[in-house]
Design an enzyme around this catalytic site. Sequence first.
Site, mmCIF file in Angstrom:
data_model
loop_
_atom_site.group_PDB
_atom_site.id
_atom_site.type_symbol
_atom_site.label_atom_id
_atom_site.label_comp_id
_atom_site.label_asym_id
_atom_site.label_seq_id
_atom_site.Cartn_x
_atom_site.Cartn_y
_atom_site.Cartn_z
ATOM 1 C CB SER A 120 -0.858 0.045 1.263
ATOM 2 O OG SER A 120 -1.635 -1.097 1.365
ATOM 3 C CG HIS A 141 -2.105 -0.447 -4.257
ATOM 4 N ND1 HIS A 141 -2.428 0.843 -3.941
ATOM 5 C CD2 HIS A 141 -2.434 -1.176 -3.174
ATOM 6 C CE1 HIS A 141 -2.930 0.888 -2.729
ATOM 7 N NE2 HIS A 141 -2.947 -0.330 -2.237
ATOM 8 C CD GLU A 153 -2.732 3.887 -6.482
ATOM 9 O OE1 GLU A 153 -2.697 5.111 -6.530
ATOM 10 O OE2 GLU A 153 -2.406 3.248 -5.459
ATOM 11 C CG ASN A 191 -3.509 3.771 0.116
ATOM 12 O OD1 ASN A 191 -4.727 3.700 0.259
ATOM 13 N ND2 ASN A 191 -2.739 2.718 0.003
HETATM 14 N N1 LIG Z 1 -6.163 -4.358 3.557
HETATM 15 C C1 LIG Z 1 -6.290 -3.551 2.524
HETATM 16 O O1 LIG Z 1 -7.323 -2.890 2.335
HETATM 17 C C2 LIG Z 1 -5.180 -3.460 1.511
HETATM 18 C C3 LIG Z 1 -5.430 -2.891 0.263
HETATM 19 C C4 LIG Z 1 -4.411 -2.855 -0.694
HETATM 20 C C5 LIG Z 1 -3.147 -3.342 -0.378
HETATM 21 N N2 LIG Z 1 -2.919 -3.882 0.862
HETATM 22 C C6 LIG Z 1 -1.573 -4.430 1.129
HETATM 23 O O2 LIG Z 1 -1.659 -5.835 0.933
HETATM 24 C C7 LIG Z 1 -0.729 -6.491 1.819
HETATM 25 C C8 LIG Z 1 -1.484 -7.510 2.648
HETATM 26 O O3 LIG Z 1 -2.498 -6.862 3.394
HETATM 27 P P1 LIG Z 1 -3.740 -7.684 4.014
HETATM 28 O O4 LIG Z 1 -4.731 -6.675 4.373
HETATM 29 O O5 LIG Z 1 -4.087 -8.813 3.118
HETATM 30 O O6 LIG Z 1 -3.069 -8.262 5.351
HETATM 31 P P2 LIG Z 1 -3.513 -9.542 6.195
HETATM 32 O O7 LIG Z 1 -2.981 -9.305 7.561
HETATM 33 O O8 LIG Z 1 -4.953 -9.873 5.990
HETATM 34 O O9 LIG Z 1 -2.685 -10.736 5.487
HETATM 35 C C9 LIG Z 1 -1.291 -10.791 5.462
HETATM 36 C C10 LIG Z 1 -0.883 -12.245 5.355
HETATM 37 O O10 LIG Z 1 0.517 -12.311 5.099
HETATM 38 C C11 LIG Z 1 1.000 -13.440 5.773
HETATM 39 N N3 LIG Z 1 2.445 -13.392 5.882
HETATM 40 C C12 LIG Z 1 3.227 -12.767 6.772
HETATM 41 N N4 LIG Z 1 4.521 -13.013 6.509
HETATM 42 C C13 LIG Z 1 4.554 -13.802 5.396
HETATM 43 C C14 LIG Z 1 5.584 -14.406 4.628
HETATM 44 N N5 LIG Z 1 6.867 -14.245 4.954
HETATM 45 N N6 LIG Z 1 5.238 -15.165 3.562
HETATM 46 C C15 LIG Z 1 3.936 -15.342 3.230
HETATM 47 N N7 LIG Z 1 2.911 -14.800 3.926
HETATM 48 C C16 LIG Z 1 3.224 -14.040 4.995
HETATM 49 C C17 LIG Z 1 0.265 -13.422 7.110
HETATM 50 O O11 LIG Z 1 0.331 -14.689 7.755
HETATM 51 C C18 LIG Z 1 -1.146 -13.039 6.641
HETATM 52 O O12 LIG Z 1 -1.923 -14.196 6.349
HETATM 53 C C19 LIG Z 1 -0.049 -5.376 2.613
HETATM 54 O O13 LIG Z 1 1.155 -5.038 1.968
HETATM 55 C C20 LIG Z 1 -1.058 -4.244 2.544
HETATM 56 O O14 LIG Z 1 -0.460 -2.992 2.699
HETATM 57 C C21 LIG Z 1 -3.906 -3.965 1.801
#
Ligand SMILES: NC(=O)c1ccc[n+]([C@@H]2O[C@H](COP(=O)([O-])OP(=O)(O)OC[C@H]3O[C@@H](n4cnc5c(N)ncnc54)[C@H](O)[C@@H]3O)[C@@H](O)[C@H]2O)c1
Length: 285
Positions: A120, A141, A153, A191
């Site tokens: 993000s 993104h 994005e 963002n």
């Molecule tokens: N939540 C949102 O609205 C959103 C939107 C766009 C982008 N993002 C980005 O997407 C990414 C994930 O966010 P999320 O909301 O899905 O988080 P989340 O906490 O739901 O999921 C993250 C997952 O990553 C796993 N993880 C941690 N270390 C790891 C590794 N070494 N190898 C594989 N998996 C691993 C965790 O166990 C977890 O299941 C982040 O970079 C976040 O900034 C989030």
Amino acid sequence: MEFSRALVIGAGQMGSGIAQVMAQSGLTVVIRDIKQEFVQKGINGIDKNLSRNVEKGKMTAEEKTAVMSRISGVVDLDEASCNVDLVVEAAIENMDIKREIFQTLDRLCPAHTILASNTSSLPITALGALTKRPDRFIGMHFFNPAPIMKLIEIITGMATSEETYNAVKALAEKLGKTPVKVSDAPGFAANRIMIPMINEAIYCLMEGVASAEDIDNCAKLGYAHPMGPLALSDLIGNDTVLYIMEVLYNGFGDPKYRPCPLLRKMVQAGYMGRKSGKGFFEYNK
Ligand SMILES: NC(=O)c1ccc[n+]([C@@H]2O[C@H](COP(=O)([O-])OP(=O)(O)OC[C@H]3O[C@@H](n4cnc5c(N)ncnc54)[C@H](O)[C@@H]3O)[C@@H](O)[C@H]2O)c1
């Protein structure tokens, strides 16, 4: 370049949604997380989403079976699971964790594989520079929930090649999304606009300007936003919102981006939003 096999790193809310979108577009997808239970939870979530689509008549049961047959999960990364055309990394928003992931992927993936991050906020140029293939490194993104939201994005780092950008743009369109090209700046575009607004809403709550419900009503009824900023923070994950505010604050060195102390306190308390069952609002698990 055509993509037929993809690896998604992280089976959380974004990773599982991205895997679903790609499998629905015909790609074979491997999902990786750090524990088998997390991988299974992600795959179960996709199964549930697709079943809902079948119930609503948006897809047939046969189509659902075909999509699910293209998805598999792993915990251990090896050359077989990394033998893909594209990796989309959607692990937690933490530079140290992403560094380790991309250095491992760079070692295990074939030379032609494009590495993409769903980060993000972290700098794509810096992530790409951790690998020996910065020309084949890009930001992809997606927005939450990935199967529904139309925007992607596409963030080009300083060394991202035109060929990589064109291939990922074509893939985004094949996924049924609308890509926008964004250069690598803190918070990218979406963002940088949205997260400070959420942060300001949290300041309003902390200062007692209005209740959580009424703050969200201002955005919903006054601006026709489909969801208020506090509910949106709960949806994104309050930990992710805090992390993005820190990136904006540190990236620009401008105090206007300081994270609200109440947001910090919510994260310290474990009130992450929907994913923990409690945030600015309560959610039934
Ligand atoms: N939540 C949102 O609205 C959103 C939107 C766009 C982008 N993002 C980005 O997407 C990414 C994930 O966010 P999320 O909301 O899905 O988080 P989340 O906490 O739901 O999921 C993250 C997952 O990553 C796993 N993880 C941690 N270390 C790891 C590794 N070494 N190898 C594989 N998996 C691993 C965790 O166990 C977890 O299941 C982040 O970079 C976040 O900034 C989030």
